[in-house]
Design a protein around this motif. Sequence first.
Motif, PDB file in Angstrom:
ATOM      1  N   ARG A  93       0.827  -1.209   0.000  1.00 22.82           N
ATOM      2  CA  ARG A  93       0.000   0.000   0.000  1.00 22.82           C
ATOM      3  C   ARG A  93       0.862   1.260   0.000  1.00 22.82           C
ATOM      4  O   ARG A  93       0.555   2.243  -0.697  1.00 22.82           O
ATOM      5  N   THR A  94       1.937   1.250   0.771  1.00 17.97           N
ATOM      6  CA  THR A  94       2.819   2.410   0.849  1.00 17.97           C
ATOM      7  C   THR A  94       3.414   2.755  -0.511  1.00 17.97           C
ATOM      8  O   THR A  94       3.651   3.931  -0.827  1.00 17.97           O
ATOM      9  N   ASN A  95       3.624   1.718  -1.328  1.00 17.44           N
ATOM     10  CA  ASN A  95       4.213   1.936  -2.653  1.00 17.44           C
ATOM     11  C   ASN A  95       3.148   2.033  -3.749  1.00 17.44           C
ATOM     12  O   ASN A  95       3.484   1.931  -4.928  1.00 17.44           O
ATOM     13  N   ASP A  96       1.894   2.271  -3.321  1.00 19.88           N
ATOM     14  CA  ASP A  96       0.792   2.388  -4.273  1.00 19.88           C
ATOM     15  C   ASP A  96       0.749   1.173  -5.198  1.00 19.88           C
ATOM     16  O   ASP A  96       0.574   1.292  -6.408  1.00 19.88           O
ATOM     17  N   ALA A  97       0.933  -0.013  -4.589  1.00 18.25           N
ATOM     18  CA  ALA A  97       1.019  -1.252  -5.365  1.00 18.25           C
ATOM     19  C   ALA A  97       0.216  -2.362  -4.713  1.00 18.25           C
ATOM     20  O   ALA A  97       0.644  -3.521  -4.653  1.00 18.25           O
ATOM     21  N   ARG A 155      13.528   5.354   2.866  1.00 13.98           N
ATOM     22  CA  ARG A 155      14.067   4.228   3.620  1.00 13.98           C
ATOM     23  C   ARG A 155      13.181   3.017   3.385  1.00 13.98           C
ATOM     24  O   ARG A 155      11.990   3.172   3.087  1.00 13.98           O
ATOM     25  N   PRO A 156      13.721   1.806   3.506  1.00 10.43           N
ATOM     26  CA  PRO A 156      12.911   0.612   3.257  1.00 10.43           C
ATOM     27  C   PRO A 156      11.739   0.501   4.218  1.00 10.43           C
ATOM     28  O   PRO A 156      11.808   0.941   5.372  1.00 10.43           O
ATOM     29  N   SER A 157      10.654  -0.069   3.739  1.00  8.19           N
ATOM     30  CA  SER A 157       9.498  -0.323   4.590  1.00  8.19           C
ATOM     31  C   SER A 157       9.870  -1.321   5.686  1.00  8.19           C
ATOM     32  O   SER A 157      10.879  -2.034   5.598  1.00  8.19           O
TER      33      SER A 157
END
Length: 213
Positions: A93-97, A155-157
């Motif tokens: 979700r954070t990556n709109d994916a 930064r990485p999730s």
Amino acid sequence: MSLTIDHKPRIHELVTRARAEVSRFLIPPEKLNSEQAKHIIRRYTAAFYGNFVNWCSAAIISSRSNLGNEIATANWRIELTDNHPFLLLIFARTNDAYPQGADYEFNRKNIELINEAVIALNSPFTFGLIALLENTSLEFIPYLKSLEKRLGMQRPSRYLQVHGEADAIHASAFLDALVEEVKIEQDPCSIRTVEEAKLRVVNLIRNIFTENL
């Protein structure tokens, strides 16, 4: 000659080859546009959400060695108590994916092929499956971090952070467990079963990361 002496080098060779194959076919992130990067994350999430925990459960149920049961149970407990499935969804979700129906359908054939073997509860396959996924993740988790960075994340999730920190340990542990399960199984066909697990894992990962982008 014991099965451990006879089969351990072959098992390590199969896992090493799988990791090398995955490394070779991953497309350099700079050659992907943002929509292609999102496609990969959607497919990855659709493939592993729910399924990985089930596969860990199958390893526990099918384990025949104390070492295998201990390692599989510890990994399963971490997946649940640290809520990795939820972290995976947040990563998407954070990556709109966030995955859609088409992403689940895209993976369906490869997932079905794995699940057909998993439900037989044959420990060389279930432990081979997890050992191969944990070891190839040493290639595809850093790659997912690169995709996330390409999509603008500073930064990485959390999902990628926890897997980056722990995967080397889990990869080594599951490899030891797989060797022990093959030793106890005392079945000449066990190595062929691990080879089949390798084929199905590599095909799944190739499908996720390279097909029809």
